[in-house]
Design a protein around this motif. Structure first.
Motif, PDB file in Angstrom:
ATOM      1  N   ILE A  44     -63.425   7.328  38.601  1.00 40.45           N
ATOM      2  CA  ILE A  44     -63.715   6.013  39.176  1.00 40.45           C
ATOM      3  C   ILE A  44     -62.583   5.590  40.103  1.00 40.45           C
ATOM      4  CG2 ILE A  44     -65.148   5.269  37.243  1.00 40.45           C
ATOM      5  CD1 ILE A  44     -62.739   3.660  36.198  1.00 40.45           C
ATOM      6  N   THR A  45     -62.871   4.607  40.938  1.00 38.93           N
ATOM      7  CA  THR A  45     -61.848   4.038  41.804  1.00 38.93           C
ATOM      8  C   THR A  45     -61.611   2.592  41.402  1.00 38.93           C
ATOM      9  OG1 THR A  45     -63.423   3.275  43.467  1.00 38.93           O
ATOM     10  CG2 THR A  45     -62.563   5.513  43.715  1.00 38.93           C
ATOM     11  N   ALA A  48     -55.118  -1.550  41.928  1.00 34.89           N
ATOM     12  CA  ALA A  48     -54.063  -1.444  40.913  1.00 34.89           C
ATOM     13  C   ALA A  48     -54.218  -2.461  39.782  1.00 34.89           C
ATOM     14  CB  ALA A  48     -52.700  -1.597  41.573  1.00 34.89           C
ATOM     15  N   ASP A  49     -54.730  -3.634  40.082  1.00 31.78           N
ATOM     16  CA  ASP A  49     -54.837  -4.682  39.061  1.00 31.78           C
ATOM     17  C   ASP A  49     -56.198  -4.727  38.361  1.00 31.78           C
ATOM     18  OD1 ASP A  49     -56.155  -5.471  41.352  1.00 31.78           O
ATOM     19  OD2 ASP A  49     -55.552  -7.567  41.206  1.00 31.78           O
ATOM     20  N   ASP A  50     -57.089  -3.802  38.674  1.00 31.00           N
ATOM     21  CA  ASP A  50     -58.439  -3.806  38.099  1.00 31.00           C
ATOM     22  C   ASP A  50     -58.570  -2.719  37.030  1.00 31.00           C
ATOM     23  OD1 ASP A  50     -61.136  -3.863  37.526  1.00 31.00           O
ATOM     24  OD2 ASP A  50     -61.777  -3.152  39.497  1.00 31.00           O
ATOM     25  N   ILE A  51     -58.632  -3.129  35.761  1.00 33.61           N
ATOM     26  CA  ILE A  51     -58.806  -2.156  34.679  1.00 33.61           C
ATOM     27  C   ILE A  51     -60.138  -2.354  33.959  1.00 33.61           C
ATOM     28  CG2 ILE A  51     -56.333  -1.829  34.312  1.00 33.61           C
ATOM     29  CD1 ILE A  51     -56.608  -3.682  31.851  1.00 33.61           C
ATOM     30  N   GLY A  52     -60.978  -3.210  34.514  1.00 32.43           N
ATOM     31  CA  GLY A  52     -62.255  -3.539  33.876  1.00 32.43           C
ATOM     32  C   GLY A  52     -63.173  -2.349  33.655  1.00 32.43           C
ATOM     33  N   LEU A  57     -65.638   1.937  30.267  1.00 34.26           N
ATOM     34  CA  LEU A  57     -65.942   3.344  29.994  1.00 34.26           C
ATOM     35  C   LEU A  57     -65.307   3.817  28.691  1.00 34.26           C
ATOM     36  CD1 LEU A  57     -65.537   4.616  33.625  1.00 34.26           C
ATOM     37  CD2 LEU A  57     -67.637   4.772  32.267  1.00 34.26           C
ATOM     38  N   GLU A  58     -64.043   3.516  28.502  1.00 33.55           N
ATOM     39  CA  GLU A  58     -63.347   3.973  27.299  1.00 33.55           C
ATOM     40  C   GLU A  58     -63.947   3.362  26.038  1.00 33.55           C
ATOM     41  OE1 GLU A  58     -59.242   3.244  28.312  1.00 33.55           O
ATOM     42  OE2 GLU A  58     -59.141   5.084  29.513  1.00 33.55           O
ATOM     43  N   ALA A  64     -61.584   8.169  31.345  1.00 26.80           N
ATOM     44  CA  ALA A  64     -61.677   7.686  32.722  1.00 26.80           C
ATOM     45  C   ALA A  64     -60.495   8.200  33.536  1.00 26.80           C
ATOM     46  CB  ALA A  64     -61.704   6.160  32.748  1.00 26.80           C
ATOM     47  N   LEU A  65     -60.802   8.863  34.627  1.00 28.85           N
ATOM     48  CA  LEU A  65     -59.785   9.234  35.598  1.00 28.85           C
ATOM     49  C   LEU A  65     -59.854   8.168  36.683  1.00 28.85           C
ATOM     50  CD1 LEU A  65     -57.687  11.081  36.891  1.00 28.85           C
ATOM     51  CD2 LEU A  65     -59.582  12.411  37.860  1.00 28.85           C
ATOM     52  N   VAL A  66     -58.858   7.306  36.716  1.00 32.33           N
ATOM     53  CA  VAL A  66     -58.855   6.170  37.641  1.00 32.33           C
ATOM     54  C   VAL A  66     -58.043   6.539  38.874  1.00 32.33           C
ATOM     55  CG1 VAL A  66     -58.336   3.727  37.929  1.00 32.33           C
ATOM     56  CG2 VAL A  66     -59.007   4.597  35.679  1.00 32.33           C
ATOM     57  N   LEU A  67     -58.688   6.486  40.011  1.00 37.17           N
ATOM     58  CA  LEU A  67     -58.038   6.783  41.283  1.00 37.17           C
ATOM     59  C   LEU A  67     -57.799   5.477  42.029  1.00 37.17           C
ATOM     60  CD1 LEU A  67     -60.263   9.808  42.280  1.00 37.17           C
ATOM     61  CD2 LEU A  67     -58.045   9.840  41.134  1.00 37.17           C
ATOM     62  N   PRO A  68     -56.611   5.313  42.578  1.00 38.23           N
ATOM     63  CA  PRO A  68     -56.306   4.033  43.235  1.00 38.23           C
ATOM     64  C   PRO A  68     -57.009   3.887  44.579  1.00 38.23           C
ATOM     65  CG  PRO A  68     -54.493   5.566  43.529  1.00 38.23           C
ATOM     66  CD  PRO A  68     -55.493   6.243  42.622  1.00 38.23           C
ATOM     67  N   ARG A  69     -57.491   2.686  44.822  1.00 40.25           N
ATOM     68  CA  ARG A  69     -57.980   2.350  46.160  1.00 40.25           C
ATOM     69  C   ARG A  69     -56.749   1.938  46.957  1.00 40.25           C
ATOM     70  NH1 ARG A  69     -62.815  -1.520  44.489  1.00 40.25           N
ATOM     71  NH2 ARG A  69     -64.143   0.038  43.547  1.00 40.25           N
ATOM     72  N   GLU A  70     -56.573   2.579  48.087  1.00 46.44           N
ATOM     73  CA  GLU A  70     -55.390   2.318  48.890  1.00 46.44           C
ATOM     74  C   GLU A  70     -55.774   1.702  50.228  1.00 46.44           C
ATOM     75  OE1 GLU A  70     -52.684   5.882  47.082  1.00 46.44           O
ATOM     76  OE2 GLU A  70     -54.025   6.378  48.738  1.00 46.44           O
ATOM     77  N   ARG A  71     -54.943   0.799  50.662  1.00 46.97           N
ATOM     78  CA  ARG A  71     -55.187   0.118  51.931  1.00 46.97           C
ATOM     79  C   ARG A  71     -54.810   1.052  53.076  1.00 46.97           C
ATOM     80  NH1 ARG A  71     -56.261  -4.988  53.042  1.00 46.97           N
ATOM     81  NH2 ARG A  71     -55.671  -5.854  55.047  1.00 46.97           N
ATOM     82  N   CYS A  72     -55.768   1.291  53.978  1.00 46.89           N
ATOM     83  CA  CYS A  72     -55.552   2.142  55.143  1.00 46.89           C
ATOM     84  C   CYS A  72     -55.940   1.356  56.388  1.00 46.89           C
ATOM     85  CB  CYS A  72     -56.411   3.398  55.081  1.00 46.89           C
ATOM     86  SG  CYS A  72     -56.124   4.391  53.631  1.00 46.89           S
TER      87      CYS A  72
END
Length: 168
Positions: A44-45, A48-52, A57-58, A64-72
């Motif tokens: 999932i994506t 950084a502050d979103d763990i909902g 899922l857990e 859950a493999l959480v991948l960060p959404r990064e600002r580009c």
């Protein structure tokens, strides 16, 4: 022991197109009735502050493999971005090298991603079967017809979803 690995990076997108929410709990229960033990991993994506979604899922038995959404910043201005496909492929490679399982179920309607994963499995672990899972109407035709690299395709029905306006 037989293990089935479930990677579900884009099922959420497919169900949102149909104004539905996907039930990871119900899918895991359904798969667990057919095969045990099941190792369920959702990619999932999140910011950084979103763990909902990770907590959701857990609480339902998933890793859950959480991948960060990064600002580009691109030609169309700033946006949040994550390249899930590359991370998922690397994760599959690591699991092919370290884990014991008989079937890999890739939950995606993206033919390019699924074909890439299936080819890697065929090269490195020909003893592992590959099946795809997808929401009808959101998967490439190739996933159902490429019997040379896929052992099967599972269409995930509306019985594993609920309307968007209803809470989980």
């Amino acid at each position: 022991a037989e293990h089935r690995l479930l990677f579900l990076p884009v099922l959420r997108i497919g169900t949102l197109r149909h104004s539905r929410r996907f039930s990871y709990r119900m899918l895991l229960e359904r798969i667990s009735q057919e095969a045990r033990p099941v190792m369920a991993l959702a990619v999932i994506t999140a910011t950084a502050d979103d763990i909902g979604r990770q907590q959701y899922l857990e609480a339902r038995g998933w890793q859950a493999l959480v991948l960060p959404r990064e600002r580009c910043v691109g030609i169309n201005g700033p946006r949040l971005r994550t390249n899930v496909d590359m991370d998922l492929c690397i994760e599959v490679g690591c699991l092919l090298a370290t884990a014991s399982f008989d079937v890999l179920a890739v939950g995606s309607g993206d033919a390019d991603l699924c074909v890439t994963v299936a080819r890697a499995v065929a090269r490195h672990r020909p003893d592992v079967g590959v099946v795809t899972l997808a929401v009808p109407g959101s998967c490439a035709r190739e996933l159902r017809t490429r019997r040379d690299i896929f052992d099967g395709h599972i269409s995930i029905g509306r019985d594993l979803t609920w309307p968007l306006n209803r809470q989980s």
